[in-house]
Design an enzyme around this catalytic site. Structure first.
Site, short mmCIF file in Angstrom:
data_model
loop_
_atom_site.label_atom_id
_atom_site.label_comp_id
_atom_site.label_asym_id
_atom_site.label_seq_id
_atom_site.Cartn_x
_atom_site.Cartn_y
_atom_site.Cartn_z
N CYS A 179 0.80 -1.24 0.00
CA CYS A 179 0.00 0.00 0.00
C CYS A 179 0.83 1.29 0.00
O CYS A 179 0.64 2.14 -0.87
CB CYS A 179 -0.94 0.01 1.21
N LYS A 234 2.83 2.32 -3.22
CA LYS A 234 1.89 2.53 -4.34
C LYS A 234 1.03 3.78 -4.09
O LYS A 234 0.84 4.61 -4.98
CB LYS A 234 1.03 1.27 -4.46
C1 UDX Z 1 -0.93 -0.26 5.62
C2 UDX Z 1 -1.89 0.58 6.48
O1 UDX Z 1 -1.45 0.53 7.85
C3 UDX Z 1 -3.31 0.08 6.35
O2 UDX Z 1 -4.19 0.93 7.09
C4 UDX Z 1 -3.71 0.10 4.87
O3 UDX Z 1 -5.01 -0.40 4.70
C5 UDX Z 1 -2.73 -0.74 4.06
O4 UDX Z 1 -1.40 -0.24 4.27
P1 UDX Z 1 0.26 -2.62 5.80
O5 UDX Z 1 0.79 -2.36 4.42
O6 UDX Z 1 -0.30 -3.98 6.11
O7 UDX Z 1 -0.91 -1.57 6.15
O8 UDX Z 1 1.46 -2.36 6.79
P2 UDX Z 1 1.76 -1.47 8.07
O9 UDX Z 1 1.66 -2.31 9.28
O10 UDX Z 1 1.01 -0.23 8.05
O11 UDX Z 1 3.32 -1.16 7.79
C6 UDX Z 1 3.73 -0.46 6.62
C7 UDX Z 1 5.23 -0.33 6.58
O12 UDX Z 1 5.67 0.56 7.61
C8 UDX Z 1 6.00 -1.63 6.80
O13 UDX Z 1 7.11 -1.67 5.93
C9 UDX Z 1 6.44 -1.55 8.26
O14 UDX Z 1 7.60 -2.28 8.54
C10 UDX Z 1 6.70 -0.04 8.38
N1 UDX Z 1 6.60 0.44 9.78
C11 UDX Z 1 5.40 0.42 10.44
C12 UDX Z 1 7.75 0.94 10.40
O15 UDX Z 1 8.84 0.99 9.81
N2 UDX Z 1 7.63 1.43 11.68
C13 UDX Z 1 6.45 1.42 12.37
O16 UDX Z 1 6.44 1.91 13.52
C14 UDX Z 1 5.30 0.91 11.74
#
Ligand code: UDX
Length: 458
Positions: free
Chosen positions: A259, A262
């Site tokens: 997500c 993109k």
């Molecule tokens: C995300 C959104 O959170 C969600 O609401 C949406 O519908 C889809 O995109 P997701 O892609 O599953 O969800 O992952 P998420 O848990 O949000 O993490 C995204 C990225 O951020 C990951 O690469 C994760 O490692 C990174 N991240 C997240 C960090 O580096 N630090 C954090 O504290 C949290």
């Protein structure tokens, strides 16, 4: 609580399948269409093709209780439904815009079979204004299209869908929007009813805001390194402020997944087309690209220092580097837009070979070196396939580290937190750890004789 409705879900992917399972859990009768025959066969034999906590149990229970069925075609699923949820992918095109061809195809497929007065609900992330496009593609005056963006995270999609922070529904027809909102009445979540364009905007802004928070924290981590502060305590000092909160403050190797990369590109594209340059969003994306380079830089510097090479020499070239973790975050088997893969590509391009361990990937054979799923993702991210000749996937963390010059930890899997530092020390040729997720204890690592480099902390 609203009364049970007949619902179709088009697409049984990362969004569609948890959506179908949770709508059924809430009492609705759901028919879920999956056009990929391999995935459909998996679902029909009572398994699930993606890894999500609680999903398998929910799917099996709802199928057994008769509230969930799987069919092949979108038109079949839609034929009897009052509500039709579109959950098809909207991948990124080379120019950053969203590819809507799957959505348009699904809209064409359901258009003939929809019952009079059915409501089509768009859950796919789409450019602002696309709800109209779906309406036009369906081309029926009696059909209303409503935008209902999802906010679920991979790995916790079922939990997120059952207890969402809010439900957003957007449509010109407010009565149809309220009916869609009522489907989720059992969650007790606040309902935001708005117009379609605003609902679509909310989805992009939510994801880009979270990406902004992360890029900001990765920049703060770099600042902490420069001034000798500790980002872990900065997080404590920030997080207790209720206006800021603790979520999404952890620095790392950069954000990735299906997500954020993109959606940040898509919103930038949308804004630019609409005549707004959105400089802060540009910087958020650049900071993320930089963060991956910074992790490779940390590895280079650590090896150079440890091997007493000069400032001009490449510390990475010719070394074997152990990598732990390849998915874009822990708790999922998803490699899409994983920062770990981009970092591996840079390490390989700098002349190293990589021995990688990833808990959700099994080595296929000694000859294959890396599994097909990894190669497929690598190629779709536009990384140089020939670099994979220098990478091999191992079956255990220890077989990755044996004989390597350094360990690069890229995904925050719990099992890495519990690593036996003594045996890791014995495995590695040089005691160098670059921990891009801050999962190891620096004090314990240093006491065990390691040169330990984290992110934003001493
Ligand atoms: C995300 C959104 O959170 C969600 O609401 C949406 O519908 C889809 O995109 P997701 O892609 O599953 O969800 O992952 P998420 O848990 O949000 O993490 C995204 C990225 O951020 C990951 O690469 C994760 O490692 C990174 N991240 C997240 C960090 O580096 N630090 C954090 O504290 C949290």
């Amino acid at each position: 609580m609203g009364s049970p409705a007949r619902v179709a879900v088009i697409g049984a992917g990362h969004v569609g399948l948890p959506t179908a399972a949770t709508l059924a859990t809430m009492g609705h009768v759901v028919s879920c269409a999956e056009s990929n025959s391999e995935r459909l066969a998996i679902l029909r034999r009572g398994d699930v093709p993606i890894f999500e906590v609680g999903l398998l149990d929910a799917v099996r229970r709802e199928v057994r209780d008769g509230r969930l069925t799987f069919v092949e075609t979108a038109s079949e699923a839609a034929a009897d439904a009052e509500f039709v949820f579109m959950c098809v992918p909207t991948p990124e095109r080379p120019d950053g815009s969203a590819d809507l061809s799957f959505l348009e195809r699904a809209a064409r497929q359901v258009s003939q079979s929809l019952r009079p007065g059915a409501v089509v609900v768009n859950k796919s992330t789409v450019p602002i204004g696309s709800t109209r496009l779906v309406e036009e593609t369906i081309g029926r005056r009696d059909i209303v299209v409503v935008s209902n963006p999802e906010f679920l995270r991979e790995g916790t999609a079922v939990l997120d869908s059952l207890s969402p922070d809010r439900i957003v529904v957007g449509a010109d027809d407010q009565e149809a929007a309220a009916r869609v909102g009522a489907l989720f009445g059992a969650t007790g979540a606040p309902l935001v009813v708005t117009d379609a364009a605003t609902a679509e905007t909310i989805k992009y802004v939510a994801n880009t805001f979270l990406a902004t928070k992360l890029s900001f924290m990765n920049a703060v981590a770099a600042l902490c390194e420069a001034v000798g502060a500790d980002v872990r305590d900065v997080i404590l000092g920030l997080g207790y402020d209720r206006r800021i909160g603790f979520d999404f403050l952890r620095p790392g190797p950069g954000w990735g997944g299906s997500c954020f990369p993109k959606d940040t590109q898509a919103l930038l594209h949308i804004a630019t087309e609409a005549g707004y340059d959105f400089p802060i969003l540009r910087t958020v994306i650049e900071t993320n690209t930089d963060q991956m380079r910074r992790i490779v830089g940390k590895l280079d510097t650590a090896l150079r220092k440890h091997l007493r090479l000069s400032e001009t020499e490449n510390g990475i070239a010719g070394r074997v580097v152990a990598v732990w973790g390849l998915t874009f975050k822990a708790g999922t088997d998803d490699l899409r837009e994983s920062p770990a893969l981009r970092i591996c590509a840079q390490v390989l391009a700098a002349g190293a070979t990589i021995r990688a361990f990833e808990p959700t990937l099994t080595p296929e054979s000694a000859e294959a070196k890396v599994p097909r799923a990894l190669r497929r993702e690598w190629n779709s991210m536009g990384l140089d396939e020939s670099l994979l000749d220098g990478m091999v996937l191992t079956a255990t963390p220890s077989s990755a580290s044996q004989g390597a010059s350094a360990l690069l930890l890229l995904t925050e899997w719990d099992e890495f937190r519990r690593a036996q530092l003594g045996s890791l020390r014995a495995d590695l040729l040089e005691p160098v750890i670059v921990d891009a997720r801050n999962v190891l204890d620096p004090g314990a690592a240093r006491s065990a004789g390691f040169t330990y480099i984290g992110v934003g902390r001493p």
